[in-house]
Motif scaffolding. Structure first.
Motif, PDB file in Angstrom:
ATOM      1  N   GLU A   1     -15.058 -46.908  -5.823  1.00 52.02           N
ATOM      2  CA  GLU A   1     -14.487 -47.628  -4.954  1.00 52.02           C
ATOM      3  C   GLU A   1     -14.251 -47.520  -4.157  1.00 52.02           C
ATOM      4  O   GLU A   1     -12.743 -47.213  -4.096  1.00 52.02           O
ATOM      5  N   VAL A   2     -14.551 -48.073  -2.960  1.00 55.65           N
ATOM      6  CA  VAL A   2     -13.882 -48.438  -1.631  1.00 55.65           C
ATOM      7  C   VAL A   2     -14.345 -49.231  -0.965  1.00 55.65           C
ATOM      8  O   VAL A   2     -15.691 -50.629  -1.123  1.00 55.65           O
ATOM      9  N   ASN A   3     -12.719 -49.772  -0.358  1.00 53.52           N
ATOM     10  CA  ASN A   3     -13.313 -51.214   0.685  1.00 53.52           C
ATOM     11  C   ASN A   3     -13.259 -52.663  -0.464  1.00 53.52           C
ATOM     12  O   ASN A   3     -14.036 -53.542  -0.149  1.00 53.52           O
ATOM     13  N   GLY A   4     -12.851 -52.442  -2.191  1.00 54.52           N
ATOM     14  CA  GLY A   4     -13.006 -53.652  -2.818  1.00 54.52           C
ATOM     15  C   GLY A   4     -14.537 -53.667  -3.320  1.00 54.52           C
ATOM     16  O   GLY A   4     -15.216 -54.558  -3.814  1.00 54.52           O
ATOM     17  N   ALA A   5     -15.441 -52.544  -3.229  1.00 53.46           N
ATOM     18  CA  ALA A   5     -16.968 -52.535  -3.758  1.00 53.46           C
ATOM     19  C   ALA A   5     -17.239 -51.781  -4.758  1.00 53.46           C
ATOM     20  O   ALA A   5     -16.468 -50.297  -3.703  1.00 53.46           O
ATOM     21  N   GLU A   6     -17.537 -51.270  -5.479  1.00 50.23           N
ATOM     22  CA  GLU A   6     -17.731 -49.918  -6.533  1.00 50.23           C
ATOM     23  C   GLU A   6     -19.000 -49.549  -5.670  1.00 50.23           C
ATOM     24  O   GLU A   6     -20.260 -50.331  -5.986  1.00 50.23           O
ATOM     25  N   ILE A   7     -19.649 -48.565  -5.684  1.00 52.37           N
ATOM     26  CA  ILE A   7     -20.717 -47.921  -5.698  1.00 52.37           C
ATOM     27  C   ILE A   7     -20.881 -46.244  -6.823  1.00 52.37           C
ATOM     28  O   ILE A   7     -19.824 -45.278  -7.351  1.00 52.37           O
ATOM     29  N   PRO A   8     -21.783 -46.918  -8.004  1.00 52.44           N
ATOM     30  CA  PRO A   8     -22.157 -45.665  -9.036  1.00 52.44           C
ATOM     31  C   PRO A   8     -22.687 -44.686  -8.322  1.00 52.44           C
ATOM     32  O   PRO A   8     -23.929 -44.624  -7.623  1.00 52.44           O
ATOM     33  N   ASP A   9     -23.452 -43.568 -10.189  1.00 51.84           N
ATOM     34  CA  ASP A   9     -24.146 -42.408  -9.987  1.00 51.84           C
ATOM     35  C   ASP A   9     -24.185 -42.003  -8.429  1.00 51.84           C
ATOM     36  O   ASP A   9     -23.625 -41.906  -7.260  1.00 51.84           O
ATOM     37  N   SER A  10     -24.039 -41.124  -8.468  1.00 54.26           N
ATOM     38  CA  SER A  10     -23.477 -39.353  -7.857  1.00 54.26           C
ATOM     39  C   SER A  10     -24.274 -39.568  -6.502  1.00 54.26           C
ATOM     40  O   SER A  10     -23.648 -39.108  -5.316  1.00 54.26           O
ATOM     41  N   ASP A  11     -25.363 -39.494  -6.610  1.00 51.39           N
ATOM     42  CA  ASP A  11     -26.671 -39.231  -5.330  1.00 51.39           C
ATOM     43  C   ASP A  11     -26.742 -40.569  -4.763  1.00 51.39           C
ATOM     44  O   ASP A  11     -26.688 -41.019  -3.161  1.00 51.39           O
ATOM     45  N   ILE A  12     -26.069 -42.110  -5.417  1.00 54.59           N
ATOM     46  CA  ILE A  12     -26.017 -42.820  -3.973  1.00 54.59           C
ATOM     47  C   ILE A  12     -24.544 -43.036  -3.623  1.00 54.59           C
ATOM     48  O   ILE A  12     -24.326 -43.222  -2.551  1.00 54.59           O
ATOM     49  N   ILE A  13     -23.470 -42.215  -4.890  1.00 52.14           N
ATOM     50  CA  ILE A  13     -22.190 -42.487  -3.797  1.00 52.14           C
ATOM     51  C   ILE A  13     -22.459 -41.878  -2.728  1.00 52.14           C
ATOM     52  O   ILE A  13     -22.035 -42.213  -1.447  1.00 52.14           O
ATOM     53  N   ILE A  14     -22.526 -40.214  -2.752  1.00 51.03           N
ATOM     54  CA  ILE A  14     -22.835 -39.000  -1.502  1.00 51.03           C
ATOM     55  C   ILE A  14     -23.996 -39.981  -0.181  1.00 51.03           C
ATOM     56  O   ILE A  14     -23.654 -40.068   0.799  1.00 51.03           O
TER      57      ILE A  14
ATOM     58  N   PRO B   1     -29.966 -38.320 -14.490  1.00 52.12           N
ATOM     59  CA  PRO B   1     -30.802 -37.665 -13.223  1.00 52.12           C
ATOM     60  C   PRO B   1     -29.940 -38.796 -12.164  1.00 52.12           C
ATOM     61  O   PRO B   1     -30.797 -40.408 -12.293  1.00 52.12           O
ATOM     62  N   ALA B   2     -30.405 -38.073 -11.178  1.00 55.35           N
ATOM     63  CA  ALA B   2     -30.580 -39.398 -10.050  1.00 55.35           C
ATOM     64  C   ALA B   2     -31.309 -40.487  -9.759  1.00 55.35           C
ATOM     65  O   ALA B   2     -32.345 -40.161  -9.982  1.00 55.35           O
ATOM     66  N   THR B   3     -30.968 -41.693  -9.471  1.00 52.51           N
ATOM     67  CA  THR B   3     -32.200 -42.744  -9.340  1.00 52.51           C
ATOM     68  C   THR B   3     -32.192 -43.103  -7.885  1.00 52.51           C
ATOM     69  O   THR B   3     -31.111 -42.571  -6.723  1.00 52.51           O
ATOM     70  N   THR B   4     -33.188 -43.922  -7.223  1.00 56.27           N
ATOM     71  CA  THR B   4     -33.035 -44.781  -6.001  1.00 56.27           C
ATOM     72  C   THR B   4     -32.859 -45.490  -6.128  1.00 56.27           C
ATOM     73  O   THR B   4     -33.313 -46.993  -5.630  1.00 56.27           O
ATOM     74  N   ASN B   5     -31.952 -46.432  -6.917  1.00 57.04           N
ATOM     75  CA  ASN B   5     -31.452 -48.143  -7.102  1.00 57.04           C
ATOM     76  C   ASN B   5     -30.288 -47.766  -6.240  1.00 57.04           C
ATOM     77  O   ASN B   5     -29.690 -47.206  -5.432  1.00 57.04           O
TER      78      ASN B   5
END
Length: 346
Positions: free
Chosen positions: A88-101, A10-14
């Motif tokens: 991955e965008v501009n050389g950075a990884e972003i995990p978790d759907s809520d954090i991605i958005i 489930p969504a996290t706030t990390n």
């Protein structure tokens, strides 16, 4: 770790991960600027993704018209948090759907909720939390408890899904074993301690709440879709296109407006839905490359060449057949006057 265990919790706030600029920390090292590279599960024959979290991210990208490309990673990669999806965008990884958005909204200046009132944003947050942290667990519990039925309902090819050459029977055994081991997660969440009738009732109450709030509106906050529409669509699709526990029938009898909503979102943002489910292609939204077009034309050209090769053979056969027919026709023509002479004598 199985495909199922890799699906995000489930969504996290990390916070978003800190990127070391001195060395590449991404799988896609030849990335293009401002292109979002999406890592998710393989396609499914009944809907683009059997993961509501993957479907949510890709739907958001389509709604905001942010350029993206799905990476065919053959189920080899997970995020640094051990999840799918990640981008991955501009050389950075972003995990978790809520954090991605959240992060992509900042990077590209695309806030789907910018014109909502404070009250509407609070309502949206409450429903999104319900869908991510409660409704989805009804679906997860069923899949974890009935892995064989899930495979059948989703029409998944286990060998392709797990990208393995092992025998199908062996893969199904391990797949079911992996799924059932996740029941502990459902129990830890709380939903798994209840019986099936109670769990399905939880799902019905969530669906009813969504249905009553949507009412007669085309989207949850009026004439245009927002983040809640994106999230609700991704979760509702799991109930509609991978049906279980009589919940699709419940939608058809008690929440028909939600079915209309799903169809509305699908038509608006997923015009290639049927093509995706048929071909299981990850990037039907992208223009086809010259090589791909050439490959598609190849069978047609080969068939045309074969037909051209067969033409002389066919003409030769035709000539032989005509040659055989000639003597027979000449005999008939010679016999005809004889018959006429005989008739006249009589």
């Amino acid at each position: 770790m199985s495909a199922v265990q890799a699906e995000e919790a489930p969504a996290t706030t990390n916070p978003a991960p800190v990127v070391d600029k001195s060395k590449p920390s991404v799988h896609k090292t030849d990335y293009e600027k401002d292109i979002v590279y999406v890592y998710q599960f393989t396609r499914c024959p009944t809907l683009p993704s059997a993961s509501p979290f993957c479907l949510k991210v890709e739907t958001w990208l389509r709604m905001t018209e942010v350029k993206y490309e799905n990476v065919d990673h053959k189920m080899k990669y997970k995020s640094k948090k051990g999840q799918l999806p990640f981008v991955e965008v501009n050389g950075a990884e972003i995990p978790d759907s809520d954090i991605i958005i959240k992060e992509l909204s900042k990077i590209f200046g695309k806030d789907l909720d910018e014109n909502l009132t404070l009250d509407q944003k609070n309502v949206s947050h409450a429903f999104v939390s319900m869908l991510n942290n409660h409704t989805s667990w009804v679906m997860r519990w069923w899949r974890y408890s009935h892995p064989g039925e899930f495979l059948k309902s989703a029409q998944l090819d286990i060998k392709r899904t797990l990208n393995s050459k092992l025998p199908k029977g062996l893969l199904q055994f391990f797949f079911k074993l992996g799924f059932k081991s996740n029941i502990k997660r459902a129990i830890g969440h709380g939903v798994g301690v209840h019986n099936s009738e109670e769990i399905y009732e939880f799902g019905k109450k969530d669906l009813k709440a969504l249905s009553e709030y949507l009412a007669e509106k085309p989207y949850f906050f009026g004439e245009e879709p927002h983040l809640l529409d994106c999230v609700a669509f991704a979760h509702l699709c799991q109930f509609v296109y991978v049906p279980f526990g009589g919940l699709k029938e419940y939608l058809e009898s008690d929440c028909t407006n939600l079915l209309s909503f799903v169809e509305r979102m699908r038509e608006r943002y997923w015009p290639d839905w049927e093509e995706i489910c048929k071909t299981l292609d990850l990037n039907t939204h992208l223009p086809k490359k010259i090589e791909e077009v050439a490959e598609e034309k190849k069978p047609e050209e080969e068939k045309k060449a074969e037909d051209e090769e067969k033409k002389p053979e066919a003409e030769e056969e035709k000539e032989k057949a005509e040659e055989k027919e000639k003597p027979a026709e000449e005999e008939k023509a010679a016999e005809k006057p004889k018959e006429e002479t005989t008739e006249s004598k009589e």
